[in-house]
Enzyme design. Sequence first.
Site, PDB file in Angstrom:
ATOM      1  N   SER A  17      26.788  34.295  13.751  1.00 37.37           N
ATOM      2  CA  SER A  17      25.771  34.461  12.706  1.00 37.37           C
ATOM      3  C   SER A  17      25.709  35.881  12.157  1.00 37.37           C
ATOM      4  O   SER A  17      25.576  36.057  10.942  1.00 37.37           O
ATOM      5  CB  SER A  17      24.397  34.017  13.219  1.00 37.37           C
ATOM      6  OG  SER A  17      24.411  32.625  13.403  1.00 37.37           O
ATOM      7  N   LYS A  66      14.954  25.982  19.855  1.00 44.53           N
ATOM      8  CA  LYS A  66      14.648  25.351  18.567  1.00 44.53           C
ATOM      9  C   LYS A  66      13.335  24.558  18.585  1.00 44.53           C
ATOM     10  O   LYS A  66      12.705  24.377  17.555  1.00 44.53           O
ATOM     11  CB  LYS A  66      15.798  24.448  18.116  1.00 44.53           C
ATOM     12  CG  LYS A  66      17.034  25.242  17.683  1.00 44.53           C
ATOM     13  CD  LYS A  66      18.091  24.316  17.124  1.00 44.53           C
ATOM     14  CE  LYS A  66      19.343  25.084  16.775  1.00 44.53           C
ATOM     15  NZ  LYS A  66      20.362  24.230  16.154  1.00 44.53           N
ATOM     16  N   GLY A 132      20.090  16.740  19.589  1.00 43.87           N
ATOM     17  CA  GLY A 132      19.403  17.466  18.519  1.00 43.87           C
ATOM     18  C   GLY A 132      20.205  17.513  17.228  1.00 43.87           C
ATOM     19  O   GLY A 132      19.652  17.347  16.132  1.00 43.87           O
TER      20      GLY A 132
HETATM   21  P1  ATR Z   1      22.567  19.043  20.825  1.00 37.92           P
HETATM   22  O1  ATR Z   1      21.125  19.365  20.785  1.00 37.92           O
HETATM   23  O2  ATR Z   1      23.445  20.235  20.624  1.00 37.92           O
HETATM   24  O3  ATR Z   1      22.957  17.902  19.967  1.00 37.92           O
HETATM   25  P2  ATR Z   1      22.092  17.654  23.263  1.00 37.92           P
HETATM   26  O4  ATR Z   1      20.706  17.404  22.842  1.00 37.92           O
HETATM   27  O5  ATR Z   1      22.344  18.119  24.639  1.00 37.92           O
HETATM   28  O6  ATR Z   1      22.859  18.654  22.336  1.00 37.92           O
HETATM   29  O7  ATR Z   1      22.870  16.281  22.965  1.00 37.92           O
HETATM   30  C1  ATR Z   1      24.003  16.030  23.525  1.00 37.92           C
HETATM   31  C2  ATR Z   1      24.500  14.642  23.048  1.00 37.92           C
HETATM   32  O8  ATR Z   1      25.810  14.573  23.530  1.00 37.92           O
HETATM   33  C3  ATR Z   1      23.769  13.466  23.617  1.00 37.92           C
HETATM   34  O9  ATR Z   1      23.876  12.380  22.730  1.00 37.92           O
HETATM   35  C4  ATR Z   1      24.547  13.181  24.887  1.00 37.92           C
HETATM   36  O10 ATR Z   1      24.488  11.843  25.341  1.00 37.92           O
HETATM   37  P3  ATR Z   1      23.176  11.300  26.154  1.00 37.92           P
HETATM   38  O11 ATR Z   1      22.140  11.072  25.110  1.00 37.92           O
HETATM   39  O12 ATR Z   1      23.657  10.079  26.807  1.00 37.92           O
HETATM   40  O13 ATR Z   1      22.829  12.402  27.118  1.00 37.92           O
HETATM   41  C5  ATR Z   1      25.936  13.464  24.401  1.00 37.92           C
HETATM   42  N1  ATR Z   1      26.860  13.850  25.472  1.00 37.92           N
HETATM   43  C6  ATR Z   1      26.970  15.063  26.049  1.00 37.92           C
HETATM   44  N2  ATR Z   1      27.958  15.081  26.959  1.00 37.92           N
HETATM   45  C7  ATR Z   1      28.483  13.827  26.954  1.00 37.92           C
HETATM   46  C8  ATR Z   1      29.554  13.202  27.667  1.00 37.92           C
HETATM   47  N3  ATR Z   1      30.291  13.869  28.564  1.00 37.92           N
HETATM   48  N4  ATR Z   1      29.831  11.928  27.384  1.00 37.92           N
HETATM   49  C9  ATR Z   1      29.113  11.244  26.480  1.00 37.92           C
HETATM   50  N5  ATR Z   1      28.084  11.768  25.768  1.00 37.92           N
HETATM   51  C10 ATR Z   1      27.779  13.050  25.997  1.00 37.92           C
END
Ligand code: ATR
Length: 280
Positions: A17, A66, A132
């Site tokens: 940023s 956030k 998010g």
């Molecule tokens: P961000 O806010 O950056 O989007 P987050 O809120 O941690 O990050 O969201 C991560 C997303 O990635 C979620 O949809 C998560 O799935 P879950 O809702 O089942 O937790 C998904 N995710 C993260 N690691 C994953 C993995 N190894 N396999 C499948 N889905 C994953």
Amino acid sequence: MAYSLGLVGHPISHSLSPWIHQNLLKKAVLEGTYTLYNIPVESFSREIEKLKGIQLDGFNVTVPYKQAIMRHLDEVDSTAKRVEAVNTVACRNGKWIGYNTDGSGYIRSLRDAYPDIFLNKSIRIILIGAGGAARGIYDALVQNGFYYIDIANRTTDHAVQIKELGNTFTETTIYSLDKVKNGLDGYDLIIQTTSVGMKPNDNEIIMVPEKVTESSIVSDIVYQPICTRMLQIAKRKKASVHYGHTMLLYQAQHAFEIWTGKQITVEDLKEPLQKQLEGR
Ligand code: ATR
């Protein structure tokens, strides 16, 4: 006047940023600084309240604050309220006002790369992931009038919460990851919104896009590496691709617009940003 801008988050020492906003200031022919406020979780509330004593014009907010920033704001705009997350704060007349430019940044970057898809709001879209980032993007797609937006996620309950952001025209079906991987050929736009595939785990992939075809666009919000495994496979299948680092540029463009009132073109920063990322 010299703008006093910054970023609140933890950890943020590798953030791009500052690089982006220094470039935007330069292009806008404005003086200003962009300072990193790397605040540990245990002192967040105290340090944020201290920042109110500094004459800032605005700042970005990133992981993990956030949501936490919201209780320190005087006002929250309607988009940020809906997605329940703030990534940009404007400081005006002693008031802190929260915005969210993640979804708008995504839409701007998509429009820049593929303007034609905005001519047909009934294209079929699927979001992979329900965190998010997915929430902000889903909301922005709904607000931009797209109707068919499915969601595939490991935990389907999380997708149910995002679906609630739809309006009466939105049609959303929720799938488990396994269910969808053989049906990707049914989508015009596939958006990977999780952090899976990000360095140093760049050999990981949330699902192998076996069934994508040359008529689809595959979009991945991961920008390190620029060309994730998901995008590499999509390219091999002759699908069009949309890169995550462009979203980063356009969410910054929108934030800069909120602070300064100036819309600065960022197309010419795509390549230099890619070089910055590849140099890391
Ligand atoms: P961000 O806010 O950056 O989007 P987050 O809120 O941690 O990050 O969201 C991560 C997303 O990635 C979620 O949809 C998560 O799935 P879950 O809702 O089942 O937790 C998904 N995710 C993260 N690691 C994953 C993995 N190894 N396999 C499948 N889905 C994953």
